[in-house]
Design a protein around this motif. Structure first.
Motif, PDB file in Angstrom:
ATOM      1  N   UNK A  41     -99.862  -9.139 -85.228  1.00 35.82           N
ATOM      2  CA  UNK A  41    -101.302  -9.068 -84.999  1.00 35.82           C
ATOM      3  C   UNK A  41    -101.705  -7.953 -84.043  1.00 35.82           C
ATOM      4  N   UNK A  42    -100.807  -7.536 -83.156  1.00 36.33           N
ATOM      5  CA  UNK A  42    -101.119  -6.467 -82.208  1.00 36.33           C
ATOM      6  C   UNK A  42    -101.793  -6.938 -80.935  1.00 36.33           C
ATOM      7  N   UNK A  43    -101.808  -8.249 -80.699  1.00 34.48           N
ATOM      8  CA  UNK A  43    -102.398  -8.760 -79.464  1.00 34.48           C
ATOM      9  C   UNK A  43    -101.785 -10.104 -79.095  1.00 34.48           C
ATOM     10  N   UNK A  44    -101.945 -10.460 -77.815  1.00 32.22           N
ATOM     11  CA  UNK A  44    -101.528 -11.758 -77.292  1.00 32.22           C
ATOM     12  C   UNK A  44    -102.659 -12.269 -76.408  1.00 32.22           C
ATOM     13  N   UNK A  45    -102.973 -13.542 -76.523  1.00 36.58           N
ATOM     14  CA  UNK A  45    -103.918 -14.193 -75.617  1.00 36.58           C
ATOM     15  C   UNK A  45    -103.083 -15.022 -74.657  1.00 36.58           C
ATOM     16  N   UNK A  46    -103.316 -14.830 -73.366  1.00 38.61           N
ATOM     17  CA  UNK A  46    -102.654 -15.651 -72.352  1.00 38.61           C
ATOM     18  C   UNK A  46    -103.737 -16.467 -71.668  1.00 38.61           C
ATOM     19  N   UNK A  47    -103.822 -17.735 -72.032  1.00 36.19           N
ATOM     20  CA  UNK A  47    -104.854 -18.621 -71.506  1.00 36.19           C
ATOM     21  C   UNK A  47    -104.475 -19.101 -70.115  1.00 36.19           C
ATOM     22  N   UNK A  48    -105.452 -19.088 -69.223  1.00 36.62           N
ATOM     23  CA  UNK A  48    -105.255 -19.593 -67.861  1.00 36.62           C
ATOM     24  C   UNK A  48    -106.590 -20.096 -67.337  1.00 36.62           C
ATOM     25  N   UNK A  49    -106.567 -20.681 -66.162  1.00 30.90           N
ATOM     26  CA  UNK A  49    -107.796 -21.216 -65.577  1.00 30.90           C
ATOM     27  C   UNK A  49    -108.622 -20.163 -64.862  1.00 30.90           C
ATOM     28  N   UNK A  50    -108.040 -19.024 -64.513  1.00 32.83           N
ATOM     29  CA  UNK A  50    -108.739 -18.025 -63.712  1.00 32.83           C
ATOM     30  C   UNK A  50    -108.365 -16.622 -64.175  1.00 32.83           C
ATOM     31  N   UNK A  51    -109.211 -16.029 -65.015  1.00 34.41           N
ATOM     32  CA  UNK A  51    -108.952 -14.689 -65.552  1.00 34.41           C
ATOM     33  C   UNK A  51    -108.801 -13.648 -64.459  1.00 34.41           C
ATOM     34  N   UNK A  52    -109.687 -13.705 -63.460  1.00 39.95           N
ATOM     35  CA  UNK A  52    -109.697 -12.689 -62.415  1.00 39.95           C
ATOM     36  C   UNK A  52    -108.417 -12.758 -61.579  1.00 39.95           C
ATOM     37  N   UNK A  53    -108.037 -13.961 -61.140  1.00 42.85           N
ATOM     38  CA  UNK A  53    -106.824 -14.109 -60.327  1.00 42.85           C
ATOM     39  C   UNK A  53    -105.583 -13.703 -61.123  1.00 42.85           C
ATOM     40  N   UNK A  54    -105.540 -14.102 -62.382  1.00 40.83           N
ATOM     41  CA  UNK A  54    -104.393 -13.744 -63.217  1.00 40.83           C
ATOM     42  C   UNK A  54    -104.321 -12.238 -63.411  1.00 40.83           C
ATOM     43  N   UNK A  55    -105.462 -11.615 -63.639  1.00 37.53           N
ATOM     44  CA  UNK A  55    -105.482 -10.166 -63.823  1.00 37.53           C
ATOM     45  C   UNK A  55    -105.001  -9.443 -62.567  1.00 37.53           C
ATOM     46  N   UNK A  56    -105.422  -9.914 -61.408  1.00 32.13           N
ATOM     47  CA  UNK A  56    -104.963  -9.308 -60.147  1.00 32.13           C
ATOM     48  C   UNK A  56    -103.460  -9.492 -59.960  1.00 32.13           C
ATOM     49  N   UNK A  57    -102.957 -10.651 -60.359  1.00 30.93           N
ATOM     50  CA  UNK A  57    -101.532 -10.958 -60.179  1.00 30.93           C
ATOM     51  C   UNK A  57    -100.644 -10.177 -61.147  1.00 30.93           C
ATOM     52  N   UNK A  58    -101.226  -9.709 -62.255  1.00 28.91           N
ATOM     53  CA  UNK A  58    -100.457  -8.989 -63.271  1.00 28.91           C
ATOM     54  C   UNK A  58    -101.060  -7.603 -63.489  1.00 28.91           C
ATOM     55  N   UNK A  59    -100.809  -6.655 -62.595  1.00 26.50           N
ATOM     56  CA  UNK A  59    -101.373  -5.309 -62.780  1.00 26.50           C
ATOM     57  C   UNK A  59    -100.911  -4.703 -64.102  1.00 26.50           C
ATOM     58  N   UNK A  60    -101.868  -4.087 -64.793  1.00 25.99           N
ATOM     59  CA  UNK A  60    -101.583  -3.524 -66.112  1.00 25.99           C
ATOM     60  C   UNK A  60    -100.437  -2.523 -66.067  1.00 25.99           C
ATOM     61  N   UNK A  61    -100.412  -1.671 -65.092  1.00 30.06           N
ATOM     62  CA  UNK A  61     -99.389  -0.622 -65.023  1.00 30.06           C
ATOM     63  C   UNK A  61     -97.973  -1.179 -64.847  1.00 30.06           C
ATOM     64  N   UNK A  62     -97.870  -2.433 -64.452  1.00 30.76           N
ATOM     65  CA  UNK A  62     -96.551  -3.052 -64.283  1.00 30.76           C
ATOM     66  C   UNK A  62     -96.101  -3.816 -65.521  1.00 30.76           C
ATOM     67  N   UNK A  63     -96.969  -3.947 -66.509  1.00 29.43           N
ATOM     68  CA  UNK A  63     -96.596  -4.646 -67.740  1.00 29.43           C
ATOM     69  C   UNK A  63     -95.932  -3.660 -68.696  1.00 29.43           C
ATOM     70  N   UNK A  64     -94.819  -4.054 -69.253  1.00 21.46           N
ATOM     71  CA  UNK A  64     -94.037  -3.174 -70.118  1.00 21.46           C
ATOM     72  C   UNK A  64     -94.598  -3.136 -71.538  1.00 21.46           C
ATOM     73  N   UNK A  65     -94.931  -4.290 -72.085  1.00 24.25           N
ATOM     74  CA  UNK A  65     -95.297  -4.360 -73.502  1.00 24.25           C
ATOM     75  C   UNK A  65     -96.797  -4.277 -73.769  1.00 24.25           C
ATOM     76  N   UNK A  66     -97.634  -4.369 -72.741  1.00 20.06           N
ATOM     77  CA  UNK A  66     -99.086  -4.355 -72.935  1.00 20.06           C
ATOM     78  C   UNK A  66     -99.621  -2.934 -72.978  1.00 20.06           C
ATOM     79  N   UNK A  67    -100.384  -2.634 -74.024  1.00 18.99           N
ATOM     80  CA  UNK A  67    -101.074  -1.343 -74.112  1.00 18.99           C
ATOM     81  C   UNK A  67    -102.400  -1.389 -73.368  1.00 18.99           C
TER      82      UNK A  67
END
Length: 163
Positions: A41-67
């Protein structure tokens, strides 16, 4: 319907790897959640209770497989092809400050037929969001970006990213 978590684009076929990466990294960051992914499909949804906190905890530049990494605001299903603007505007009620609108589709065999819809729909949605005060009157590359990602003609994700 509102949604919380992340929408991450990846290369088609690498959804399981991205889902595993998001699951592992969110656990290490003490952020709960679960991945929804279908191969190809070319995408993944990662469901959580807090989008903002999760986004801060997972910086994009540190993710290997995420475009791309997008904070989810809403997932809209069964959109009426005669009026897709109203449900998106309603999902964004109470929000403002978006500087750019990006209407997208996953880079996959399933997503490619949605390119025409994404292109034309952006032209219809942009003025409606500007009139509602959700989107700035002129593009502002420094402000948060509003993303609409169509995964089918009647199914879209609404989210934000930060430049």
């Amino acid at each position: 319907m509102s949604a919380s978590g992340l929408l991450c684009y990846c290369r088609a076929g690498f959804e399981p790897e991205l889902a595993a990466e998001l699951t592992e990294r969110s656990a290490l960051a003490l952020q709960g959640g679960h991945a929804r992914a279908d191969r190809g499909t070319g995408y993944v949804v990662f469901a959580s209770n807090d989008s903002v906190a999760l986004s801060r905890a997972l910086p994009w530049r540190e993710l290997i497989f995420a475009r791309q990494k997008i904070e989810l605001i809403a997932e809209l299903r069964m959109l009426d092809p005669r009026d897709r603007v109203t449900p998106i505007r309603e999902a964004l009620a109470g929000t403002s400050g978006f500087g750019t609108l990006l209407v997208e589709h996953p880079d996959s065999d399933e997503g490619k037929p949605l390119a025409g819809l994404a292109r034309s729909f952006g032209n219809a949605l942009r003025p409606a969001l500007r009139k509602a005060g959700i989107l700035s009157s002129r593009d502002d590359e420094r402000a948060p970006r509003l993303h609409i990602c169509f995964i089918a003609g009647d199914h879209a994700f609404v989210g934000r990213s930060h430049p």
